[in-house]
Design an enzyme around this catalytic site. Structure first.
Site, short mmCIF file in Angstrom:
data_model
loop_
_atom_site.label_atom_id
_atom_site.label_comp_id
_atom_site.label_asym_id
_atom_site.label_seq_id
_atom_site.Cartn_x
_atom_site.Cartn_y
_atom_site.Cartn_z
N TYR A 1 0.84 -1.19 0.00
CA TYR A 1 0.00 0.00 0.00
C TYR A 1 0.89 1.25 0.00
CZ TYR A 1 -4.13 -2.89 0.69
OH TYR A 1 -5.13 -3.81 0.51
N LYS B 1 -6.23 -29.36 1.15
CA LYS B 1 -7.68 -29.16 1.22
C LYS B 1 -8.27 -29.81 2.47
CE LYS B 1 -9.94 -27.67 -1.79
NZ LYS B 1 -10.31 -28.19 -3.12
N GLY C 1 -8.44 -13.61 11.13
CA GLY C 1 -9.23 -12.88 10.16
C GLY C 1 -10.36 -13.73 9.64
N ARG C 2 -10.07 -14.50 8.59
CA ARG C 2 -11.10 -15.34 7.97
C ARG C 2 -11.72 -16.35 8.95
NH1 ARG C 2 -7.46 -17.11 3.00
NH2 ARG C 2 -6.01 -17.19 4.76
N ALA D 1 -25.11 -28.46 0.07
CA ALA D 1 -26.43 -27.84 0.07
C ALA D 1 -27.39 -28.59 0.99
CB ALA D 1 -26.98 -27.78 -1.35
#
Length: 680
Positions: A193, A464, A353-354, A427
């Protein structure tokens, strides 16, 4: 009078050190956990204040036990950057409004004995998003250097613009203090930044007092600090988001984990010296990560990065500067790893964070010893970074309520219904969970012998592992909610016709697309190869399809045995060119890893047939043979909704969810299920 019973002495908990109070400057924090700053897109209004979504979002994480909340970036209005509102909050556009909405938030956060820092940004510089650049304008930077995302060349920031930005940072911090914030964090000498661009010689080619020596290149960051301390008082905490190493190989080219390369950005030697100077000047703590926009998959680590990836670099900083408080981020979502980081001198606090997007109660659950109830982050970045890039909104793939706590709640059902859920993929599992929490009576039927659907195979590579943790979390949730689950039970038309269910959820997922290549060589589908790769280890393997599944399978095979020779045959111009949505960091790292790990790619190629010599492919007008002992097809999936007609005929109300409706990813399977299940 009844005698008082003897108090129960609680046995020592393995994670107790994480819940000891910690003194950060003049702040007494109740534990060692901080909420990492994440872009608060969607949490502000047109006047630069906090909206209801933003307030509820941060309050939920304080309620969840986090000791220190650090907001995502807010602007102090750099005159060289005309960022449109309401992208994120601004502490100087409308001070009265910002102070009022901030107090509404900070008062509630303080009720949970948590503290909160306001993160303030002096600017983006060369990494500003293209849609923030007005036509005819040029992005600013320390010097005329390439913009990160376009072919534009940045213009040099003027000294007057620097001075105005410094003054605005002081005003913004003071408004934050008036709004109840316990301190500020400066954004940032990290990730490339604006302040970081001034600090790094690769970006800063100035010859005035803001360029040249390290002290000069850090002058902007020092003046921001001094202005805030002058305005708010020496005892007002100011922390700094800081990256001691950039991981830049070249413009827009990052380094791989473990790769030997020449650092073009900031190396660790200069990073430690910069940390020394910055804290000597008065920064109260370093909030540490690694990377830059040119090596973005370090700053926003995907699942392909190791857990705790910043720990070796943090240890170097702590060893050199033992008295400097260090907050450590970087996939630290494991209590045992966090304890090690504190006890072995890697850091003083742990930044999440996540993981706090996925489960705002993460800290409380760890403290209670209920780690099995923590909903895991899978590092897909589709709901967080992906949504920020695409829709300017911060969310979470596995937690549909994240960022929408104010208006997307699970409420009790008015009239409980019996619901037949067909399929136990993402789902189906999410639908059953939410329905049960609302008081409905779901019952799950799964044709396979395991929960999770295609995610079981997708989660087989070591990188994963969190996918399997997510399946385990759902299993635990359904057990706790007492949802009946029937495995190895293929629902038939007769079962649908005879059910007494009030509603049906059809979540039968998807099936792999098949490709007829003959039988000269063994041909396996990717799901089967992921579940059992034993016949491919050490062989020459041709993978047809360079999408997400094909690339991850290639890395998995190389990980299992590096002698395995893998060639990807891709119909597009490049691997991942025809995949579904992927966050930039995940896409870029997976793409780069394919080459780095020695996987060969044959692009613009169409598989024709197997021969004794390998796989024959068509490339434009030519034919060539990819030498192979075995072939794996990874050419995507197609919806599997064979029971739709039967459900229609039954006249029972129903919904089709997940891949059965439209093949997509884990996020949309969960989100669609949540949407329907909360409204049923």
């Amino acid at each position: 009078m009844t005698a008082l019973s003897t108090p129960t002495v609680r046995a020592p908990h393995a994670h107790d050190i994480l819940f000891e109070p910690y003194q950060l400057g003049n702040l007494r924090l109740k534990n060692r956990f901080a909420m990492a700053p994440m872009g608060p897109l969607g949490f502000s209004d047109a006047d630069g204040g906090w909206n209801a979504r933003g307030i509820e979002y941060y309050v939920a994480r304080a309620k969840g036990g986090t000791g220190l909340i650090i907001t995502g970036v807010t602007f102090c209005e750099n005159p060289g950057e005309d960022v449109p509102r309401p992208s994120v909050a601004s502490s100087v556009v409308n001070p009265g409004h910002f102070i009022r909405t901030s107090n509404e938030m900070t008062e509630r956060i303080h009720a949970y004995d948590a503290k909160i820092l306001l993160q303030i940004s002096p600017g983006f510089g060369r990494v500003i998003m293209p849609n923030f650049i007005k036509p005819g304008n040029l992005p600013i930077a320390p010097s005329p250097i390439p913009h990160r995302w376009t072919d534009l060349t940045c213009r040099e920031m003027t000294v007057e613009e620097i001075h105005t930005t410094v003054k605005n940072a002081g005003k913004g911090a003071l408004n934050g203090k008036r709004g109840g914030f316990d301190g500020v964090q400066i954004h940032a000498v990290h990730e490339g930044y604006l302040l970081d661009q001034f600090a790094i010689s690769m970006f800063n080619q100035r010859t005035d007092s803001y360029g040249g020596s390290l002290e000069n290149r850090l002058r902007f960051a020092r003046e921001v600090l001094e202005e805030i301390k002058t305005t708010c008082g020496d005892d007002y905490p100011v922390t700094l988001r800081f990256s001691p190493k950039s991981m830049i190989k070249d413009w827009r080219v990052g380094a791989m984990p473990g790769e030997v390369f020449e650092e073009k950005g900031r190396d660790m030697e200069e990073g430690i010296e910069a940390a020394r100077l910055l804290t000597d000047w008065g920064y109260d703590a370093i909030d540490l990560d690694i990377g830059s926009y040119d090596a973005w998959y370090w700053s926003h680590p995907p699942m392909y990065q190791a857990k705790g990836l910043y720990m070796p670099y943090s240890k170097q900083v702590k060893d050199a500067l033992p008295d400097v408080p260090v907050i450590l981020a970087g996939r630290m979502d494991d209590g045992d790893r966090a304890v090690r980081a504190i006890t072995e001198g890697f850091a003083d606090m742990i930044s999440l964070g996540r993981p706090l997007l996925a489960d705002p109660e993460w800290v409380n659950k760890l403290r209670a010893g209920r780690t099995e109830t923590i909903r895991p982050c899978i590092s897909c970045q589709e709901g967080c970074m992906g949504r920020i890039q695409a829709y300017a909104a911060l969310n979470c793939a596995v937690n549909p309520e994240a960022g929408r706590e104010a208006d997307h709640k699970i409420r009790p059902a008015i009239r409980p219904k019996k619901v037949m859920v067909i399929g136990a993929g993402m789902a189906g599992l999410e639908a059953a969970r939410v329905l049960a929490e609302r008081g409905h009576k779901p019952e799950v039927f799964e044709a396979g012998d395991r929960l999770g659907g295609v995610v079981v195979a997708g989660g087989m590579p070591s990188f994963k592992e969190d996918d399997h943790d997510l399946i385990a979390w759902y299993a635990g949730q359904l057990e706790e909610l007492q949802v009946p689950v029937h495995l190895s039970t293929a629902v038939t038309e007769q079962m649908i016709g005879s059910t007494d269910a009030d509603h049906v959820i059809l979540a039968t997922g998807s099936a792999p697309r098949r490709l007829e290549l003959g039988d000269a060589l063994p041909v396996t589908e990717a799901i089967d190869a992921l579940l059992d790769p034993s016949s491919l280890i050490g062989k020459r393997v041709a993978i047809v399809g360079g999408g997400l599944t094909g690339c991850e399978l290639a890395l998995h095979l190389k990980e299992l045995d590096d002698t395995t020779q893998v060639t990807i045959v891709e119909a597009g111009d490049d691997v991942l060119s025809m995949s579904g949505p992927l966050c930039h960091a995940n896409h870029d790292m997976l793409h780069d890893l394919v080459t780095y790990k020695g996987v060969e790619v044959v692009a613009n190629a169409f598989a024709q047939r197997t021969t004794a010599a390998g796989l024959e492919v068509a490339v434009q007008d030519a034919r060539l043979t990819v030498e192979a002992d075995a072939v794996v097809t990874a050419i995507g999936y197609q919806s599997s909704a064979r029971l739709v007609d039967a459900v229609n005929a039954s006249r029972i109300p129903f919904h089709v969810l997940g891949d059965a409706r439209k093949v997509s990813n884990i996020m949309y399977a969960i989100w669609d299920a949540f949407e329907v299940a909360t409204e049923l």
